[in-house]
Design a protein around this motif. Sequence first.
Motif, PDB file in Angstrom:
ATOM      1  N   CYS A  30       0.812  -1.220   0.000  1.00  0.00           N
ATOM      2  CA  CYS A  30       0.000   0.000   0.000  1.00  0.00           C
ATOM      3  C   CYS A  30       0.848   1.275   0.000  1.00  0.00           C
ATOM      4  O   CYS A  30       0.324   2.362  -0.157  1.00  0.00           O
ATOM      5  CB  CYS A  30      -0.966   0.016   1.175  1.00  0.00           C
ATOM      6  N   GLY A  31       2.139   1.147   0.209  1.00  0.00           N
ATOM      7  CA  GLY A  31       2.990   2.332   0.183  1.00  0.00           C
ATOM      8  C   GLY A  31       3.388   2.822   1.557  1.00  0.00           C
ATOM      9  O   GLY A  31       3.440   4.023   1.797  1.00  0.00           O
ATOM     10  N   SER A  32       3.636   1.907   2.474  1.00  0.00           N
ATOM     11  CA  SER A  32       4.098   2.236   3.814  1.00  0.00           C
ATOM     12  C   SER A  32       3.032   3.003   4.598  1.00  0.00           C
ATOM     13  O   SER A  32       1.851   2.942   4.287  1.00  0.00           O
ATOM     14  CB  SER A  32       5.409   3.012   3.737  1.00  0.00           C
ATOM     15  N   ILE A  33       3.438   3.700   5.620  1.00  0.00           N
ATOM     16  CA  ILE A  33       2.492   4.384   6.507  1.00  0.00           C
ATOM     17  C   ILE A  33       1.683   5.455   5.780  1.00  0.00           C
ATOM     18  O   ILE A  33       0.458   5.488   5.904  1.00  0.00           O
ATOM     19  CB  ILE A  33       3.221   4.953   7.744  1.00  0.00           C
ATOM     20  N   PRO A  34       2.310   6.327   4.989  1.00  0.00           N
ATOM     21  CA  PRO A  34       1.495   7.327   4.283  1.00  0.00           C
ATOM     22  C   PRO A  34       0.481   6.686   3.329  1.00  0.00           C
ATOM     23  O   PRO A  34      -0.663   7.126   3.233  1.00  0.00           O
ATOM     24  CB  PRO A  34       2.520   8.155   3.512  1.00  0.00           C
ATOM     25  N   GLY A  35       0.878   5.623   2.644  1.00  0.00           N
ATOM     26  CA  GLY A  35      -0.032   4.926   1.739  1.00  0.00           C
ATOM     27  C   GLY A  35      -1.191   4.280   2.472  1.00  0.00           C
ATOM     28  O   GLY A  35      -2.327   4.244   1.975  1.00  0.00           O
ATOM     29  N   TYR A  36      -0.908   3.757   3.663  1.00  0.00           N
ATOM     30  CA  TYR A  36      -1.957   3.157   4.495  1.00  0.00           C
ATOM     31  C   TYR A  36      -3.021   4.199   4.834  1.00  0.00           C
ATOM     32  O   TYR A  36      -4.217   3.961   4.677  1.00  0.00           O
ATOM     33  CB  TYR A  36      -1.317   2.585   5.765  1.00  0.00           C
ATOM     34  N   SER A  49     -10.690   8.488  -7.145  1.00  0.00           N
ATOM     35  CA  SER A  49     -10.028   9.278  -8.185  1.00  0.00           C
ATOM     36  C   SER A  49      -8.655   8.711  -8.561  1.00  0.00           C
ATOM     37  O   SER A  49      -8.213   8.870  -9.687  1.00  0.00           O
ATOM     38  CB  SER A  49      -9.897  10.742  -7.761  1.00  0.00           C
ATOM     39  N   GLU A  50      -7.982   8.070  -7.636  1.00  0.00           N
ATOM     40  CA  GLU A  50      -6.677   7.469  -7.932  1.00  0.00           C
ATOM     41  C   GLU A  50      -6.768   5.952  -8.078  1.00  0.00           C
ATOM     42  O   GLU A  50      -5.754   5.266  -8.111  1.00  0.00           O
ATOM     43  CB  GLU A  50      -5.676   7.838  -6.844  1.00  0.00           C
ATOM     44  N   GLY A  51      -7.983   5.428  -8.133  1.00  0.00           N
ATOM     45  CA  GLY A  51      -8.185   3.997  -8.309  1.00  0.00           C
ATOM     46  C   GLY A  51      -7.982   3.171  -7.051  1.00  0.00           C
ATOM     47  O   GLY A  51      -7.960   1.945  -7.109  1.00  0.00           O
ATOM     48  N   LEU A  52      -7.834   3.838  -5.899  1.00  0.00           N
ATOM     49  CA  LEU A  52      -7.585   3.091  -4.657  1.00  0.00           C
ATOM     50  C   LEU A  52      -8.752   2.194  -4.277  1.00  0.00           C
ATOM     51  O   LEU A  52      -8.538   1.064  -3.841  1.00  0.00           O
ATOM     52  CB  LEU A  52      -7.268   4.049  -3.503  1.00  0.00           C
TER      53      LEU A  52
END
Length: 84
Positions: A30-36, A49-52
Amino acid sequence: MLLEGIFKREPNIEYPRCLDGKLACPPEDCGSIPGYYDCIEAIKNRDNSEGLLTWLGRWKPYNFNPKLVKFENPGSRFKETLED
């Protein structure tokens, strides 16, 4: 993580054990803590909007059950570090 106290060992209880918590573990890659936190915000705001949302599928960040937490054997993990 917060240590609230140390208790006497109870018979027939498997240790270590998780008593409480909040939020599900992060999805893989998910991209580490910021991604979480980006994933949690996307679900909270229903923002795809970003496909998450598409990528996350049925992941539910607010589901947490301490009884489902599994701990690895620390002895095995220690032996693995010696083998590297």
